[in-house]
Design an enzyme around this catalytic site. Structure first.
Site, mmCIF file in Angstrom:
data_model
loop_
_atom_site.group_PDB
_atom_site.id
_atom_site.type_symbol
_atom_site.label_atom_id
_atom_site.label_comp_id
_atom_site.label_asym_id
_atom_site.label_seq_id
_atom_site.Cartn_x
_atom_site.Cartn_y
_atom_site.Cartn_z
ATOM 1 N N GLY A 103 -14.370 -7.828 -10.798
ATOM 2 C CA GLY A 103 -12.986 -8.051 -10.408
ATOM 3 C C GLY A 103 -12.437 -9.381 -10.888
ATOM 4 N N ASP A 128 -11.085 -2.304 -4.920
ATOM 5 C CA ASP A 128 -9.797 -2.779 -4.410
ATOM 6 C C ASP A 128 -8.609 -2.385 -5.288
ATOM 7 O OD1 ASP A 128 -11.203 -3.997 -2.355
ATOM 8 O OD2 ASP A 128 -11.311 -5.930 -3.387
ATOM 9 N N HIS A 250 -18.579 -1.502 4.614
ATOM 10 C CA HIS A 250 -19.166 -1.323 3.294
ATOM 11 C C HIS A 250 -19.524 0.114 2.943
ATOM 12 C CE1 HIS A 250 -19.524 -5.721 3.642
ATOM 13 N NE2 HIS A 250 -19.404 -5.674 2.326
#
Length: 320
Positions: A103, A128, A250
């Site tokens: 990311g 995300d 998670h």
């Protein structure tokens, strides 16, 4: 000339990272390029923790979640002396370029290496979906399916007990996962970081929803906006209706990647190696309007456009 490349995964793991690693190795093999795997992200790069990757190494990882290379968040990589160690370690191994999968934080590390004249390419791997310049990131679609399945199951209990349910969903500062899973899951209320949070307005609208005859409701909310356990208590006090909060956590990161993520990983990996062979360094890969593109790594700090999200949330939720 590119004869040997390295690949690493960094930051939070996401389903499809292994598919990308596999694709890089297989495509490189056909281009007669050797591949080295960096274990545990930038930490492993500084510790010279590397392994050879070949067709046998990656033969059974396509359907596995997580990353066989491991990952770590290594903030000390921002120090120039540590990046110098990393570059020296790669040069000693004869590595000509680095492909990173991760990311925004991963991209920052790659960009800093590129500014020190080491060739780097970024591939977006995060659930995300918060990377600028791409419609989708590897892992997002799988996480979306996981969240929707959870919402469906919680709705069964919410309806049976006629209760209000709050579901906290990952995403950090990006509401994509919350917004689209809420639309797919039919959530009555949606709270995302792109729109200022108004607790009183939320509770008032839930109250209106109940007064209209609805016996249950589901609220989808992105993590870190508020304490969902405390919010559940406040809603229960004001509305006099049992309210429960569920933090998915998670579980959203794991699991076998869906077909879309596997195919996206292949397309992006192929494009990444093509860029390296054309000596187009300091770039990252994206997908826009179903077309694979590339753009400069230094756009990692840009925010994704939120105008569409605001329109969608008004149509899909009672909150606005």
């Amino acid at each position: 000339m590119i004869k040997k490349i390295a690949v690493l995964t960094s930051g939070g793991d996401s389903p499809g990272m292994n598919a990308a690693i596999r694709s890089i190795v297989r495509i490189a093999y056909h281009k007669k390029i050797k591949v080295v795997g960096i274990l545990n992200g930038y930490l492993g790069l500084c510790q010279n923790n590397m392994i050879k990757l070949n067709l046998s190494t990656v033969s059974n990882i396509l359907n596995r979640g997580g990353t066989i290379l491991g990952t770590a968040r290594y903030l000390k990589f921002y120090k120039k002396k540590n990046r110098e160690i990393a570059i020296e370690n790669m040069k000693k191994k004869g590595i000509n370029a680095l492909i990173v999968i991760g990311g925004n934080g991963t991209y920052i590390g790659a960009y800093k290496l590129y500014k020190m004249n080491f060739p780097c390419i970024g591939i977006p791997g995060t659930i995300d979906n918060d990377i600028y310049g791409t419609d989708y990131t590897i892992g997002y679609s799988t996480a979306l399916e996981t969240v929707v399945q959870a919402i469906d199951k919680i709705r069964d209990t919410s309806c049976s007990h006629q209760r209000i349910s709050i579901i906290e969903i990952m995403g950090r500062n990006c509401g994509d996962l919350t917004l689209f899973s809420a639309i797919a899951g039919g959530c009555e209320f949606i709270v995302i970081p792109e729109i200022p949070y108004n607790e009183k307005k939320l509770i008032d609208n839930i109250k209106k929803n109940i007064h209209l005859g609805n016996k249950n409701a589901i609220i989808a909310i992105t993590e870190k906006i508020c304490n969902v356990k405390e919010l559940a208590k406040k809603i229960e006090i004001h509305i006099k209706k049992e309210t429960r909060a569920t933090i998915l956590g998670h579980i959203q990161r794991g699991g076998s990647p869906v077909s879309f993520d596997r195919i996206l990983a292949f397309k992006m990996s192929l494009f990444a190696i093509k860029l390296l062979l054309k000596k187009k360094f300091g770039k990252c890969i994206g997908i826009k309007n179903n077309k694979i593109i590339y753009y400069d790594l230094n756009y990692f700090s840009q925010s994704k456009h939120t105008k569409l999200k605001k329109k969608l949330i008004k149509l899909a939720s009672n909150l606005y």
